[in-house]
Design a protein around this motif. Structure first.
Motif, PDB file in Angstrom:
ATOM      1  N   PRO B  88      90.139  28.491  37.203  1.00 18.72           N
ATOM      2  CA  PRO B  88      89.380  27.555  38.036  1.00 18.72           C
ATOM      3  C   PRO B  88      88.117  28.252  38.556  1.00 18.72           C
ATOM      4  CG  PRO B  88      91.685  27.758  38.773  1.00 18.72           C
ATOM      5  CD  PRO B  88      91.404  28.886  37.833  1.00 18.72           C
ATOM      6  N   ARG B  89      87.035  27.475  38.639  1.00 18.06           N
ATOM      7  CA  ARG B  89      85.826  28.041  39.250  1.00 18.06           C
ATOM      8  C   ARG B  89      84.964  26.936  39.833  1.00 18.06           C
ATOM      9  NH1 ARG B  89      81.751  27.633  35.346  1.00 18.06           N
ATOM     10  NH2 ARG B  89      82.602  27.266  33.263  1.00 18.06           N
ATOM     11  N   ALA B  90      84.192  27.329  40.843  1.00 18.91           N
ATOM     12  CA  ALA B  90      83.385  26.358  41.579  1.00 18.91           C
ATOM     13  C   ALA B  90      82.069  27.041  41.950  1.00 18.91           C
ATOM     14  CB  ALA B  90      84.116  25.911  42.841  1.00 18.91           C
ATOM     15  N   PRO B  91      80.974  26.641  41.292  1.00 20.35           N
ATOM     16  CA  PRO B  91      79.669  27.245  41.622  1.00 20.35           C
ATOM     17  C   PRO B  91      79.297  27.017  43.083  1.00 20.35           C
ATOM     18  CG  PRO B  91      79.548  26.058  39.539  1.00 20.35           C
ATOM     19  CD  PRO B  91      80.898  25.740  40.128  1.00 20.35           C
ATOM     20  N   GLU B  92      79.704  25.860  43.629  1.00 20.96           N
ATOM     21  CA  GLU B  92      79.509  25.585  45.059  1.00 20.96           C
ATOM     22  C   GLU B  92      80.846  25.159  45.649  1.00 20.96           C
ATOM     23  OE1 GLU B  92      76.108  23.146  45.903  1.00 20.96           O
ATOM     24  OE2 GLU B  92      75.104  23.786  44.070  1.00 20.96           O
ATOM     25  N   GLU B  93      80.907  25.022  46.983  1.00 23.13           N
ATOM     26  CA  GLU B  93      82.185  24.710  47.624  1.00 23.13           C
ATOM     27  C   GLU B  93      82.797  23.409  47.108  1.00 23.13           C
ATOM     28  OE1 GLU B  93      82.651  25.526  51.896  1.00 23.13           O
ATOM     29  OE2 GLU B  93      83.321  23.455  52.124  1.00 23.13           O
ATOM     30  N   VAL B  94      84.080  23.464  46.855  1.00 23.40           N
ATOM     31  CA  VAL B  94      84.833  22.297  46.383  1.00 23.40           C
ATOM     32  C   VAL B  94      86.085  22.131  47.248  1.00 23.40           C
ATOM     33  CG1 VAL B  94      86.251  21.427  44.464  1.00 23.40           C
ATOM     34  CG2 VAL B  94      84.011  22.427  44.006  1.00 23.40           C
ATOM     35  N   HIS B  95      86.405  20.871  47.547  1.00 20.25           N
ATOM     36  CA  HIS B  95      87.637  20.559  48.285  1.00 20.25           C
ATOM     37  C   HIS B  95      88.606  19.879  47.329  1.00 20.25           C
ATOM     38  CE1 HIS B  95      85.244  20.371  52.332  1.00 20.25           C
ATOM     39  NE2 HIS B  95      85.117  21.521  51.705  1.00 20.25           N
ATOM     40  N   LEU B  96      89.844  20.335  47.346  1.00 16.90           N
ATOM     41  CA  LEU B  96      90.848  19.907  46.377  1.00 16.90           C
ATOM     42  C   LEU B  96      92.144  19.495  47.032  1.00 16.90           C
ATOM     43  CD1 LEU B  96      90.947  22.854  43.804  1.00 16.90           C
ATOM     44  CD2 LEU B  96      90.324  20.491  43.298  1.00 16.90           C
ATOM     45  N   LEU B  97      92.841  18.567  46.378  1.00 14.34           N
ATOM     46  CA  LEU B  97      94.254  18.324  46.636  1.00 14.34           C
ATOM     47  C   LEU B  97      95.037  18.990  45.505  1.00 14.34           C
ATOM     48  CD1 LEU B  97      96.402  16.620  48.295  1.00 14.34           C
ATOM     49  CD2 LEU B  97      96.192  14.934  46.454  1.00 14.34           C
ATOM     50  N   LEU B  98      96.004  19.820  45.869  1.00 16.41           N
ATOM     51  CA  LEU B  98      96.837  20.513  44.885  1.00 16.41           C
ATOM     52  C   LEU B  98      98.294  20.119  45.103  1.00 16.41           C
ATOM     53  CD1 LEU B  98      95.547  24.222  45.126  1.00 16.41           C
ATOM     54  CD2 LEU B  98      94.883  22.489  43.437  1.00 16.41           C
ATOM     55  N   ILE B  99      99.065  20.073  44.036  1.00 18.05           N
ATOM     56  CA  ILE B  99     100.510  19.856  44.164  1.00 18.05           C
ATOM     57  C   ILE B  99     101.209  20.871  43.269  1.00 18.05           C
ATOM     58  CG2 ILE B  99     102.396  18.196  43.994  1.00 18.05           C
ATOM     59  CD1 ILE B  99     100.395  15.955  44.212  1.00 18.05           C
ATOM     60  N   GLU B 100     102.064  21.674  43.876  1.00 23.88           N
ATOM     61  CA  GLU B 100     102.799  22.698  43.123  1.00 23.88           C
ATOM     62  C   GLU B 100     104.205  22.817  43.696  1.00 23.88           C
ATOM     63  OE1 GLU B 100     100.680  26.381  43.490  1.00 23.88           O
ATOM     64  OE2 GLU B 100      99.172  25.806  42.019  1.00 23.88           O
ATOM     65  N   PRO B 101     105.173  23.183  42.861  1.00 27.16           N
ATOM     66  CA  PRO B 101     106.515  23.410  43.404  1.00 27.16           C
ATOM     67  C   PRO B 101     106.437  24.411  44.557  1.00 27.16           C
ATOM     68  CG  PRO B 101     106.572  23.458  41.021  1.00 27.16           C
ATOM     69  CD  PRO B 101     105.118  23.411  41.414  1.00 27.16           C
ATOM     70  N   SER B 102     107.143  24.149  45.635  1.00 25.27           N
ATOM     71  CA  SER B 102     107.113  25.040  46.801  1.00 25.27           C
ATOM     72  C   SER B 102     107.453  26.456  46.352  1.00 25.27           C
ATOM     73  CB  SER B 102     108.116  24.567  47.854  1.00 25.27           C
ATOM     74  OG  SER B 102     107.810  23.240  48.233  1.00 25.27           O
ATOM     75  N   GLY B 103     106.586  27.402  46.737  1.00 25.66           N
ATOM     76  CA  GLY B 103     106.821  28.801  46.382  1.00 25.66           C
ATOM     77  C   GLY B 103     106.074  29.273  45.159  1.00 25.66           C
ATOM     78  N   THR B 104     105.373  28.371  44.478  1.00 29.67           N
ATOM     79  CA  THR B 104     104.599  28.788  43.304  1.00 29.67           C
ATOM     80  C   THR B 104     103.458  29.721  43.722  1.00 29.67           C
ATOM     81  OG1 THR B 104     105.030  26.684  42.185  1.00 29.67           O
ATOM     82  CG2 THR B 104     103.169  27.977  41.380  1.00 29.67           C
ATOM     83  N   PRO B 105     103.353  30.932  43.140  1.00 24.66           N
ATOM     84  CA  PRO B 105     102.210  31.788  43.460  1.00 24.66           C
ATOM     85  C   PRO B 105     100.924  31.216  42.866  1.00 24.66           C
ATOM     86  CG  PRO B 105     103.611  32.823  41.794  1.00 24.66           C
ATOM     87  CD  PRO B 105     104.281  31.544  42.178  1.00 24.66           C
ATOM     88  N   ASN B 106      99.891  31.026  43.682  1.00 24.45           N
ATOM     89  CA  ASN B 106      98.682  30.343  43.203  1.00 24.45           C
ATOM     90  C   ASN B 106      97.948  31.144  42.127  1.00 24.45           C
ATOM     91  OD1 ASN B 106      97.694  32.300  45.032  1.00 24.45           O
ATOM     92  ND2 ASN B 106      95.967  30.997  45.642  1.00 24.45           N
ATOM     93  N   SER B 107      98.171  32.456  42.141  1.00 24.18           N
ATOM     94  CA  SER B 107      97.525  33.326  41.151  1.00 24.18           C
ATOM     95  C   SER B 107      98.388  33.509  39.912  1.00 24.18           C
ATOM     96  CB  SER B 107      97.248  34.692  41.783  1.00 24.18           C
ATOM     97  OG  SER B 107      98.483  35.285  42.167  1.00 24.18           O
ATOM     98  N   GLY B 108      99.570  32.903  39.904  1.00 29.26           N
ATOM     99  CA  GLY B 108     100.502  33.106  38.803  1.00 29.26           C
ATOM    100  C   GLY B 108     101.335  34.370  38.978  1.00 29.26           C
ATOM    101  N   ASP B 109     101.083  35.134  40.052  1.00 27.54           N
ATOM    102  CA  ASP B 109     101.738  36.437  40.264  1.00 27.54           C
ATOM    103  C   ASP B 109     102.020  36.573  41.757  1.00 27.54           C
ATOM    104  OD1 ASP B 109     102.499  39.062  40.597  1.00 27.54           O
ATOM    105  OD2 ASP B 109     100.716  39.910  39.631  1.00 27.54           O
ATOM    106  N   ILE B 110     103.278  36.734  42.109  1.00 31.22           N
ATOM    107  CA  ILE B 110     103.670  36.756  43.507  1.00 31.22           C
ATOM    108  C   ILE B 110     102.968  37.889  44.267  1.00 31.22           C
ATOM    109  CG2 ILE B 110     105.749  38.210  43.250  1.00 31.22           C
ATOM    110  CD1 ILE B 110     105.548  34.963  45.314  1.00 31.22           C
ATOM    111  N   ALA B 111     102.615  38.957  43.554  1.00 29.62           N
ATOM    112  CA  ALA B 111     101.998  40.126  44.202  1.00 29.62           C
ATOM    113  C   ALA B 111     100.607  39.824  44.738  1.00 29.62           C
ATOM    114  CB  ALA B 111     101.939  41.297  43.224  1.00 29.62           C
ATOM    115  N   THR B 112      99.908  38.898  44.091  1.00 30.80           N
ATOM    116  CA  THR B 112      98.526  38.624  44.488  1.00 30.80           C
ATOM    117  C   THR B 112      98.356  37.223  45.061  1.00 30.80           C
ATOM    118  OG1 THR B 112      98.026  37.839  42.250  1.00 30.80           O
ATOM    119  CG2 THR B 112      97.599  40.170  42.713  1.00 30.80           C
TER     120      THR B 112
END
Lengths: 119, 119
Positions: B88-112
């Protein structure tokens, strides 16, 4: 995967019936749907799923037990927890984003549910 | 259940950090979140969940394999299927609605991953 964003306003121009949701994509076993509503729906509940409402245009109401009424305006979300009886209604036309597990009967009863239709 | 609709614009005024999603409600084991983003995120994928993006304000892009780029404007939805690498990338500020299973790491990696935060 069709690598193209789905435009909700555009999708909503493609049909006119009320209470007839159209599936525009799928997400984790759920149908992501747009729907137009007007008038009163029936009281119902879903034993196995929460019910997600996101109003895109117009103002709707959800009647809940004990005479509680939730008003939902454009840009607002309300989730009816599973098992809770509710009656959606819209004094004037409302456009909604709905998310439900694929196959969920919109009326809570497969006998009276709208069929699954894709846009 | 708090019988009140959630206003996304109002929720988005309550924080300013980028890439720090805020959970506003839950739905079928998923977090319903708002987030502000700006700049480039990392390439990542989610093995166990599709990734739901609904742009509320601004224009974002999602880079996919083979140099495919998806543009998402306000009022548009895109779902990245599970397992598909994306940035994902945004050249300028973007506002989003996201839906993910509770506990999903947004980076794909719990460490980050960003911590789960409620609004």
């Amino acid at each position: 995967m069709n690598p193209q964003a789905l435009d909700l306003t555009n999708k909503l121009t493609q049909f006119h019936e009320y209470w007839a949701p159209r599936t525009i994509t799928e997400f984790n076993g759920h149908d992501v749907m747009v729907v137009k509503i007007c008038g009163d729906f029936t009281w119902h509940s879903h034993a196995d799923t929460d019910d997600f409402f996101f109003v895109l245009q117009g103002t709707m109401f959800i009647d809940l037990p004990d005479d509680v009424v939730v008003q939902i305006n454009p840009g607002q979300i309300f989730v009816v927890p599973r098992g809770v009886p509710h009656r959606p209604r819209a004094p004037e036309e409302v456009h909604l984003l709905l998310i439900e597990p694929s196959g969920t009967p919109n009326s809570g009863d497969i006998a009276t549910a709208a069929p699954r239709r894709w846009l």
